[in-house]
Scaffold this active site. Sequence first.
Site, PDB file in Angstrom:
ATOM      1  N   ASP A   1     -10.479  48.110  -4.334  1.00  0.00           N
ATOM      2  CA  ASP A   1     -10.476  46.981  -5.252  1.00  0.00           C
ATOM      3  C   ASP A   1     -11.713  47.075  -6.153  1.00  0.00           C
ATOM      4  O   ASP A   1     -11.952  48.126  -6.747  1.00  0.00           O
ATOM      5  CB  ASP A   1     -10.397  45.674  -4.450  1.00  0.00           C
ATOM      6  CG  ASP A   1     -10.318  44.423  -5.305  1.00  0.00           C
ATOM      7  OD1 ASP A   1      -9.252  44.141  -5.866  1.00  0.00           O
ATOM      8  OD2 ASP A   1     -11.352  43.725  -5.411  1.00  0.00           O
TER       9      ASP A   1
ATOM     10  N   HIS B   1      -1.690  45.379  -1.904  1.00  0.00           N
ATOM     11  CA  HIS B   1      -3.043  45.627  -2.411  1.00  0.00           C
ATOM     12  C   HIS B   1      -4.052  45.992  -1.330  1.00  0.00           C
ATOM     13  O   HIS B   1      -4.970  46.755  -1.569  1.00  0.00           O
ATOM     14  CB  HIS B   1      -3.532  44.378  -3.153  1.00  0.00           C
ATOM     15  CG  HIS B   1      -4.886  44.533  -3.764  1.00  0.00           C
ATOM     16  ND1 HIS B   1      -5.132  45.394  -4.820  1.00  0.00           N
ATOM     17  CD2 HIS B   1      -6.085  43.939  -3.473  1.00  0.00           C
ATOM     18  CE1 HIS B   1      -6.412  45.320  -5.160  1.00  0.00           C
ATOM     19  NE2 HIS B   1      -7.004  44.448  -4.358  1.00  0.00           N
TER      20      HIS B   1
END
Length: 333
Positions: free
Chosen positions: A108, A307
């Site tokens: 991320d 994610h």
Amino acid sequence: MRSRSEPATALRHRTVRTPAGRLHLAEQGTGPLVLLVHGFPESWYSWRHQLPALAAAGYRAAAIDVRGYGRSSRPAATDAYRMLDLVEDNVAVVRALGEESAVIVGHDWGSNIAAASALLHPGVFRATGLLSVPYAPPGGPRPTDVLGRLGGPEQEFYVSYFQESGRAEAEIEPDVRGWLAGFYAALSADTMPARGEPDPHFVARGGRLRDRFPAGPLPAWLSEEDLDVYAGEFERTGLTGALNRYRNMDRDWEDLAPHRGAPIEQPSLFIGGALDASTLWMSDAIDAYPTTLPGLSASHLLEDCGHWIQQERPDEVNGLLTDWLAAQKLTSM
């Protein structure tokens, strides 16, 4: 330091001095150093599955709390969270651990931080692994100019929503645990909204981000105990330090202007989730890897994965990481 009775494979916590002031990390194993950098809104704990796997494979894995998170220092100034400062924290960690170089792996925002670290200090970071967020060289238009056009008149992109100091905090602080649970679920493969439902990456004008979080159980990768760990950290620290990363995107654009279009030459690895908006929206960046990541060993998209890939699919990510590291034939410096 490790006590005489503590085995080298045990998980160890320590703090080191960096430009942030104090930076906390958890480390496990001995051997070549692998520095693990988390994203938003997470902590060193995001790498709980990778630390023992890397240690078992013969590496010294160190997962940091990025400045503003966990037990690390939280500078008061918003501009203390610009990319250049986070990169220098990483260099200081490597030095504080008695090493000259390391492999850096990020997820991320940690992927962006890892990429910038490798770009700016190629002599320190000899290889880089990027998870979820693809590498795109510095450059292009000013970030907030682009972000402000996303969503149209009816909704606002979440990154724009995070820009204003105190705005997202007012939404999150009354129920940190519930907000985190919803945010994690919104981006997880097994709990994310179905196609056609309101996109949780956007905020309705006058609304809140959490209004579009899915209702229901936690994602399979996140136990109540795991959520307690994350919530406990942010209930103690607040979210401002973490959110300040988003509030420095224009400063980063200016700071990194001398490196516009620059490739990362070192050996690299990319792993993304096939259902992750970060990989879908940045598919052009992945297509450009032959130019932007000339040292790329492999690019993997994990099917039916969202994610939070190293937590959603830890065994697969561990296998890809350790195979890639083994191919680099690393030795301790």
